[in-house]
Design a protein around this motif. Sequence first.
Motif, PDB file in Angstrom:
ATOM      1  N   LEU A  33      18.828  27.659  19.223  1.00 14.69           N
ATOM      2  CA  LEU A  33      20.062  28.304  19.664  1.00 14.69           C
ATOM      3  C   LEU A  33      20.730  27.483  20.765  1.00 14.69           C
ATOM      4  O   LEU A  33      20.051  26.774  21.518  1.00 14.69           O
ATOM      5  CB  LEU A  33      19.761  29.711  20.189  1.00 14.69           C
ATOM      6  CG  LEU A  33      19.343  30.756  19.163  1.00 14.69           C
ATOM      7  CD1 LEU A  33      18.750  31.977  19.853  1.00 14.69           C
ATOM      8  CD2 LEU A  33      20.524  31.167  18.286  1.00 14.69           C
ATOM      9  N   PRO A  34      22.053  27.593  20.906  1.00 17.46           N
ATOM     10  CA  PRO A  34      22.731  26.925  22.017  1.00 17.46           C
ATOM     11  C   PRO A  34      22.265  27.500  23.356  1.00 17.46           C
ATOM     12  O   PRO A  34      21.768  28.633  23.421  1.00 17.46           O
ATOM     13  CB  PRO A  34      24.210  27.214  21.758  1.00 17.46           C
ATOM     14  CG  PRO A  34      24.241  28.369  20.829  1.00 17.46           C
ATOM     15  CD  PRO A  34      23.000  28.301  20.010  1.00 17.46           C
ATOM     16  N   THR A  35      22.452  26.723  24.399  1.00 20.52           N
ATOM     17  CA  THR A  35      21.898  27.066  25.711  1.00 20.52           C
ATOM     18  C   THR A  35      22.285  28.468  26.176  1.00 20.52           C
ATOM     19  O   THR A  35      21.442  29.221  26.679  1.00 20.52           O
ATOM     20  CB  THR A  35      22.355  26.035  26.762  1.00 20.52           C
ATOM     21  OG1 THR A  35      21.954  24.732  26.328  1.00 20.52           O
ATOM     22  CG2 THR A  35      21.746  26.339  28.111  1.00 20.52           C
ATOM     23  N   HIS A  36      23.541  28.849  26.008  1.00 16.96           N
ATOM     24  CA  HIS A  36      23.987  30.130  26.559  1.00 16.96           C
ATOM     25  C   HIS A  36      23.404  31.330  25.808  1.00 16.96           C
ATOM     26  O   HIS A  36      23.492  32.463  26.281  1.00 16.96           O
ATOM     27  CB  HIS A  36      25.519  30.203  26.569  1.00 16.96           C
ATOM     28  CG  HIS A  36      26.145  30.322  25.218  1.00 16.96           C
ATOM     29  ND1 HIS A  36      26.125  29.299  24.299  1.00 16.96           N
ATOM     30  CD2 HIS A  36      26.811  31.359  24.630  1.00 16.96           C
ATOM     31  CE1 HIS A  36      26.750  29.677  23.196  1.00 16.96           C
ATOM     32  NE2 HIS A  36      27.179  30.911  23.372  1.00 16.96           N
ATOM     33  N   SER A  38      20.100  31.010  24.466  1.00 11.11           N
ATOM     34  CA  SER A  38      18.677  30.708  24.317  1.00 11.11           C
ATOM     35  C   SER A  38      17.748  31.680  25.037  1.00 11.11           C
ATOM     36  O   SER A  38      16.617  31.895  24.589  1.00 11.11           O
ATOM     37  CB  SER A  38      18.400  29.282  24.800  1.00 11.11           C
ATOM     38  OG  SER A  38      18.728  29.146  26.170  1.00 11.11           O
ATOM     39  N   GLU A  92      24.079  33.456  15.410  1.00 13.79           N
ATOM     40  CA  GLU A  92      24.614  33.148  16.735  1.00 13.79           C
ATOM     41  C   GLU A  92      25.761  34.079  17.091  1.00 13.79           C
ATOM     42  O   GLU A  92      25.876  34.552  18.231  1.00 13.79           O
ATOM     43  CB  GLU A  92      25.062  31.688  16.795  1.00 13.79           C
ATOM     44  CG  GLU A  92      23.918  30.700  16.675  1.00 13.79           C
ATOM     45  CD  GLU A  92      24.383  29.261  16.771  1.00 13.79           C
ATOM     46  OE1 GLU A  92      25.558  29.029  17.118  1.00 13.79           O
ATOM     47  OE2 GLU A  92      23.571  28.363  16.493  1.00 13.79           O
ATOM     48  N   GLU A  96      25.749  36.676  20.124  1.00 15.20           N
ATOM     49  CA  GLU A  96      26.804  36.578  21.142  1.00 15.20           C
ATOM     50  C   GLU A  96      27.473  37.938  21.349  1.00 15.20           C
ATOM     51  O   GLU A  96      27.746  38.346  22.486  1.00 15.20           O
ATOM     52  CB  GLU A  96      27.836  35.541  20.720  1.00 15.20           C
ATOM     53  CG  GLU A  96      28.937  35.302  21.730  1.00 15.20           C
ATOM     54  CD  GLU A  96      29.022  33.830  22.147  1.00 15.20           C
ATOM     55  OE1 GLU A  96      29.320  33.611  23.325  1.00 15.20           O
ATOM     56  OE2 GLU A  96      28.798  32.944  21.301  1.00 15.20           O
TER      57      GLU A  96
END
Length: 253
Positions: A33-36, A38, A92, A96
């Motif tokens: 997953l992207p950092t924000h 994770s 994702e 989000e």
Amino acid sequence: MAERDIPDWFTRAEEAFDPVHQRVAAAIKSHGLPTHLSLAPQEAVYFFVHAMEIAYEANKAGIHANALSQTRYCIEALAIIELGMCRTNGREAILEDWLKGKASPGKIRQWLAREVWPSYGAGLWSESWEDFMAKLAGAVQPYAHYTSQLAQWQSRLHFANPGESTACIESGPIVYDPQKATRITLYHSILNYTLGRIWLANCGSEDTKFYGIVSRLGDALGKSRYLDGHQTNWDQQFWAMVWDRRTGSPHLE
């Protein structure tokens, strides 16, 4: 509990506990997953484990209502853990939305049912994974708030006579009920089985040793005397008052 009274599912659950949690913890660290996003699934794992630990201690002490209330939180954390392990397109976006407060646990389960669960196969018996998860969530959904249903887990049923509408019920600040304690432990075992199945479906298709551990646990759970199988609503076995209709005893045959 005498050794001869220990059910097979309890032994299999102990065998599976460490292998399940070790694999899930490792999988969540390589979530892709992207950092924000994770941290969300990692924190969900921490929450799941801590909620179950608190529930375990409360259950062992005879504080069954509080144990069940904590246990319910595990269902909602489970969905976020699953988003961290699956690689399905759209995870994702739904994660989000959850972080922004725009996706409820119910909405996430609907997305999983549509996009992810069809590949999982059957649940404990021959039912779909979606049906299995609906029963799993439904079993503890009544305990989202302190209601009369949850309050019944604070007392012990000694005997029931449905024909005469009478029962012997013990109440007090802390009342240990062996049957209630066993059923909450059984639910924890089903949760860990579910975690193992999720890991297998998304991360471990070639791990035959672990597949055997999880399969043995599932077979044992499916034969538990406290679950009445896929023919009926097994989630109702997690109502507070359950007894054998033939004898009135809370200890099911």
